[in-house]
Design a protein around this motif. Structure first.
Motif, PDB file in Angstrom:
ATOM      1  N   ASP A 114       0.838  -1.214   0.000  1.00 29.29           N
ATOM      2  CA  ASP A 114       0.000   0.000   0.000  1.00 29.29           C
ATOM      3  C   ASP A 114       0.866   1.255   0.000  1.00 29.29           C
ATOM      4  O   ASP A 114       1.948   1.266   0.585  1.00 29.29           O
ATOM      5  N   PRO A 115       0.379   2.360  -0.613  1.00 36.91           N
ATOM      6  CA  PRO A 115       1.155   3.610  -0.608  1.00 36.91           C
ATOM      7  C   PRO A 115       1.227   4.214   0.794  1.00 36.91           C
ATOM      8  O   PRO A 115       0.271   4.107   1.565  1.00 36.91           O
ATOM      9  N   ILE A 116       2.369   4.836   1.104  1.00 35.18           N
ATOM     10  CA  ILE A 116       2.514   5.457   2.435  1.00 35.18           C
ATOM     11  C   ILE A 116       2.928   6.927   2.310  1.00 35.18           C
ATOM     12  O   ILE A 116       3.338   7.536   3.272  1.00 35.18           O
ATOM     13  N   ASP A 117       2.849   7.488   1.114  1.00 29.62           N
ATOM     14  CA  ASP A 117       3.185   8.902   0.859  1.00 29.62           C
ATOM     15  C   ASP A 117       4.604   9.253   1.322  1.00 29.62           C
ATOM     16  O   ASP A 117       4.832  10.280   1.967  1.00 29.62           O
ATOM     17  N   LEU A 118       5.540   8.393   0.991  1.00 26.94           N
ATOM     18  CA  LEU A 118       6.943   8.632   1.373  1.00 26.94           C
ATOM     19  C   LEU A 118       7.516   9.795   0.564  1.00 26.94           C
ATOM     20  O   LEU A 118       7.373   9.830  -0.658  1.00 26.94           O
ATOM     21  N   ASN A 119       8.120  10.755   1.250  1.00 23.86           N
ATOM     22  CA  ASN A 119       8.714  11.923   0.586  1.00 23.86           C
ATOM     23  C   ASN A 119      10.104  12.149   1.203  1.00 23.86           C
ATOM     24  O   ASN A 119      10.208  12.497   2.381  1.00 23.86           O
ATOM     25  N   LEU A 120      11.152  11.915   0.428  1.00 22.93           N
ATOM     26  CA  LEU A 120      12.505  12.010   0.991  1.00 22.93           C
ATOM     27  C   LEU A 120      13.194  13.305   0.557  1.00 22.93           C
ATOM     28  O   LEU A 120      14.352  13.305   0.160  1.00 22.93           O
ATOM     29  N   SER A 121      12.466  14.420   0.655  1.00 22.00           N
ATOM     30  CA  SER A 121      13.054  15.693   0.214  1.00 22.00           C
ATOM     31  C   SER A 121      13.958  16.312   1.276  1.00 22.00           C
ATOM     32  O   SER A 121      14.525  17.377   1.057  1.00 22.00           O
ATOM     33  N   ILE A 180       6.376  10.680   5.914  1.00 17.85           N
ATOM     34  CA  ILE A 180       5.420   9.678   5.416  1.00 17.85           C
ATOM     35  C   ILE A 180       4.036  10.047   5.933  1.00 17.85           C
ATOM     36  O   ILE A 180       3.902  10.954   6.762  1.00 17.85           O
ATOM     37  N   HIS A 181       3.034   9.317   5.496  1.00 17.08           N
ATOM     38  CA  HIS A 181       1.704   9.386   6.106  1.00 17.08           C
ATOM     39  C   HIS A 181       1.698   8.290   7.176  1.00 17.08           C
ATOM     40  O   HIS A 181       1.680   7.093   6.846  1.00 17.08           O
ATOM     41  N   PRO A 182       1.751   8.683   8.457  1.00 18.03           N
ATOM     42  CA  PRO A 182       1.943   7.661   9.494  1.00 18.03           C
ATOM     43  C   PRO A 182       0.790   6.666   9.594  1.00 18.03           C
ATOM     44  O   PRO A 182       1.013   5.481   9.875  1.00 18.03           O
ATOM     45  N   GLY A 183      -0.434   7.150   9.344  1.00 17.20           N
ATOM     46  CA  GLY A 183      -1.593   6.251   9.440  1.00 17.20           C
ATOM     47  C   GLY A 183      -1.588   5.217   8.327  1.00 17.20           C
ATOM     48  O   GLY A 183      -1.865   4.033   8.539  1.00 17.20           O
ATOM     49  N   LYS A 184      -1.237   5.671   7.112  1.00 17.44           N
ATOM     50  CA  LYS A 184      -1.170   4.716   5.994  1.00 17.44           C
ATOM     51  C   LYS A 184      -0.041   3.713   6.245  1.00 17.44           C
ATOM     52  O   LYS A 184      -0.142   2.544   5.892  1.00 17.44           O
ATOM     53  N   TYR A 185       1.052   4.205   6.842  1.00 17.27           N
ATOM     54  CA  TYR A 185       2.199   3.319   7.073  1.00 17.27           C
ATOM     55  C   TYR A 185       1.828   2.186   8.044  1.00 17.27           C
ATOM     56  O   TYR A 185       2.112   1.018   7.785  1.00 17.27           O
ATOM     57  N   VAL A 186       1.148   2.542   9.140  1.00 13.10           N
ATOM     58  CA  VAL A 186       0.830   1.479  10.107  1.00 13.10           C
ATOM     59  C   VAL A 186      -0.193   0.507   9.505  1.00 13.10           C
ATOM     60  O   VAL A 186      -0.122  -0.711   9.728  1.00 13.10           O
ATOM     61  N   GLN A 187      -1.097   1.030   8.687  1.00 12.60           N
ATOM     62  CA  GLN A 187      -2.066   0.121   8.039  1.00 12.60           C
ATOM     63  C   GLN A 187      -1.371  -0.797   7.032  1.00 12.60           C
ATOM     64  O   GLN A 187      -1.713  -1.967   6.897  1.00 12.60           O
ATOM     65  N   ALA A 188      -0.382  -0.240   6.325  1.00 19.21           N
ATOM     66  CA  ALA A 188       0.341  -1.054   5.335  1.00 19.21           C
ATOM     67  C   ALA A 188       1.153  -2.150   6.034  1.00 19.21           C
ATOM     68  O   ALA A 188       1.239  -3.282   5.543  1.00 19.21           O
ATOM     69  N   LEU A 189       1.737  -1.805   7.201  1.00 10.12           N
ATOM     70  CA  LEU A 189       2.465  -2.839   7.960  1.00 10.12           C
ATOM     71  C   LEU A 189       1.502  -3.938   8.401  1.00 10.12           C
ATOM     72  O   LEU A 189       1.829  -5.140   8.330  1.00 10.12           O
ATOM     73  N   ALA A 190       0.309  -3.531   8.853  1.00  8.46           N
ATOM     74  CA  ALA A 190      -0.674  -4.531   9.319  1.00  8.46           C
ATOM     75  C   ALA A 190      -1.079  -5.442   8.168  1.00  8.46           C
ATOM     76  O   ALA A 190      -1.161  -6.664   8.318  1.00  8.46           O
ATOM     77  N   ARG A 295       4.300  20.003   5.960  1.00 11.09           N
ATOM     78  CA  ARG A 295       3.046  20.182   5.241  1.00 11.09           C
ATOM     79  C   ARG A 295       2.362  18.820   5.097  1.00 11.09           C
ATOM     80  O   ARG A 295       3.011  17.774   5.235  1.00 11.09           O
ATOM     81  N   SER A 296       1.071  18.856   4.815  1.00 11.34           N
ATOM     82  CA  SER A 296       0.356  17.602   4.565  1.00 11.34           C
ATOM     83  C   SER A 296       0.911  17.002   3.268  1.00 11.34           C
ATOM     84  O   SER A 296       1.531  17.714   2.469  1.00 11.34           O
ATOM     85  N   PRO A 297       0.712  15.705   3.019  1.00 16.04           N
ATOM     86  CA  PRO A 297       1.290  15.104   1.822  1.00 16.04           C
ATOM     87  C   PRO A 297       0.903  15.831   0.527  1.00 16.04           C
ATOM     88  O   PRO A 297       1.709  15.904  -0.401  1.00 16.04           O
TER      89      PRO A 297
END
Ligand SMILES: Cc1cc2nc3c(=O)[nH]c(=O)nc-3n(C[C@H](O)[C@H](O)[C@H](O)COP(=O)(O)OP(=O)(O)OC[C@H]3O[C@@H](n4cnc5c(N)ncnc54)[C@H](O)[C@@H]3O)c2cc1C
Length: 434
Positions: A114-121, A180-190, A295-297
């Motif tokens: 799943d996408p987690i909105d990772l931004n490595l800027s 990252i989007h922390p909520g999406k990240y924890v859901q993707a790990l689950a 900022r938000s994603p």
């Protein structure tokens, strides 16, 4: 203004399985945040079957779906300070653990579907005083030359290239870090854990365990109807961080829960925010009572966080202080409505180091993210899982480090308002003397 995390708009925590149909398992993991889920993934990837994760709330409903989503890997102490506390060998292993966490997290993220909105800027460490800027410069100077290349020091007159505010005395830009989007990240790990065969049960509270031969018998209670059950397991891991309750007394004597607050603004013009925080970098400052923002994603909101209050308070109360500081940092945000204000618990150790290991009753733990644990807890969940699997050379660095306890303390941090006031005064004094 909603008092739920902004992240829940797109990734509200979901329940796992509610009816508990298991009486045995090979590993019982308490806590479905980054620590617990990452440990479960490593155990399942190693071929362990019957891995069970249990949470009293919904999946990831603790800090893991409430945080700022700013990813980095820095320890809150230097190698020299660590060497005095833990000895040179352990200290250098601990620093290695901190240094490895970010790259491990990026690797783990690459395995998620799943996408987690990772931004490595990149990340910006904003120096509150000239002395802080000197310390950042010295810290960079102590690094090996290939690591120095990842960091740029900006004098005060160059800060505007990364942050449109006049309140900081300089900054350090760290390339390769980000958000990252922390909520999406924890859901993707689950989802990854479940795909590997892990069972996740929610609405069940761990009440304690007794030893049973080489394993344990754990007692769980249904949060709604208070029914209790027992489950036999070979291993138990506590990944409860700032949500450790009276049922985990050994951890409660060693970890100090602290509420951390966040706000999100309503949408603002993209171009304005691109001017204020170009490239959507993660920003945190060098104060003792620090503020962090991003900022938000989609780049249209500012998310602003910090330890706005040290007494137990509501999200609305925390929002007042954060809004004041956001407007002070960016006068252009004055009068902008807030869409969300929320809070969550982190936990601190007396030595500001994360700890993991095994208690005398054989139960494993990872605790005390010290305010910063997206990459750290992901990595340590993996590291403790390797230790639980009995792999060689896993009892090193953070795993097995001495976890100092606090005397005259039983889990209720009565002293936080005093420490918080002291820290604020020290911050003010440092700025006044600057
Ligand atoms: C507002 C805020 C902002 C933050 N910002 C950042 C940031 O920008 N960058 C960063 O790196 N870190 C940040 N953090 C820290 C980061 O969120 C945490 O380090 C990380 O989420 C901890 O993960 P965890 O799995 O250890 O604990 P948690 O995600 O807190 O999970 C612990 C779980 O244990 C469960 N639990 C506890 N006791 C029991 C029990 N007896 N039985 C069953 N379940 C139990 C809880 O219900 C909870 O779900 C922030 C934290 C907060 C609160």
């Amino acid at each position: 203004m909603k008092t739920t995390p902004f992240w829940w708009e797109e990734a509200e925590p979901q329940h796992g399985e509610r009816s508990f149909d298991k009486t045995t398992c090979t590993a019982l993991i308490i806590g479905s945040g980054y620590t617990g889920l990452s440990a479960a993934i490593t155990l399942a990837e190693a071929g362990l079957t019957e891995v069970v994760v249990v949470d009293a709330m919904r999946i990831g409903e603790g800090a893991s779906s409430r945080n700022g989503g700013m990813i980095g890997n820095s320890a809150k102490f230097t190698l020299a300070q660590a060497s005095k506390r833990y000895g040179e060998k352990r200290a250098s292993e601990i620093m290695d653990d901190y240094g490895s966490s970010m790259s491990f997290m990026i690797q783990r993220a690459a395995t998620l579907s799943d996408p987690i909105d990772l931004n490595l800027s990149g990340a910006v460490v904003a120096a509150y005083t000239r002395k802080d800027l000197t310390k950042l410069r010295e810290m960079r100077g102590r690094l090996a030359s290939e690591n120095q290349k990842n960091m740029d020091i900006l004098e005060q007159d160059k800060v505007h290239s990364v942050l449109k505010t006049d309140i900081y005395r300089g900054a350090m830009v760290i390339h390769g870090q980000g958000t990252i989007h922390p909520g999406k990240y924890v859901q993707a790990l689950a989802r990854r854990a479940v795909d590997l065969g892990v069972r996740i049960f929610t609405g069940w509270r761990f009440l304690g365990a007794r030893q049973d031969g080489q394993g344990h018998v754990a007692r769980l209670q249904n949060v709604e109807n208070r029914d209790s059950i027992e489950i036999h397991t070979d291993r138990i891991l506590l990944g409860v961080n700032g949500y450790a309750g009276p049922e985990t007394p050994w951890l409660r004597k060693r970890s100090i829960p602290v509420q951390s607050y966040m706000i999100a603004t309503e949408e603002m013009p993209f171009d304005l925010l691109e001017r204020l925080i170009p490239q959507n970098r993660a920003v945190f400052d060098t104060k003792r009572v620090l503020y962090y923002f991003r900022r938000s994603p989609d780049g249209k909101r500012i998310l602003f966080g910090g330890r706005a209050r040290f007494r137990t308070s509501t999200a609305e109360q925390g929002a007042e202080g954060l809004r004041g500081f956001m407007e002070h940092t960016f006068p252009e945000t004055r009068g902008v409505a807030l869409s969300h204000a929320w809070l969550g618990n982190v936990s601190f150790a007396l030595d500001f180091c994360t700890h993991g290991g095994r208690m005398s009753d054989g139960i494993y733990y990872v605790s005390c993210c010290n305010g910063n644990g997206i990459s750290g807890q992901t990595y340590l969940g993996h590291r403790i899982a390797e230790h639980m699997l009995g792999r060689p050379n896993t009892d090193r660095g953070i795993i097995g480090s001495r976890f100092p306890r606090l005397y005259f303390y039983n889990g209720k941090p009565w002293f936080l308002p005093i420490i918080g006031t002291g820290y604020r005064l020290l911050d003010k004094a440092a700025r006044w003397l600057d």
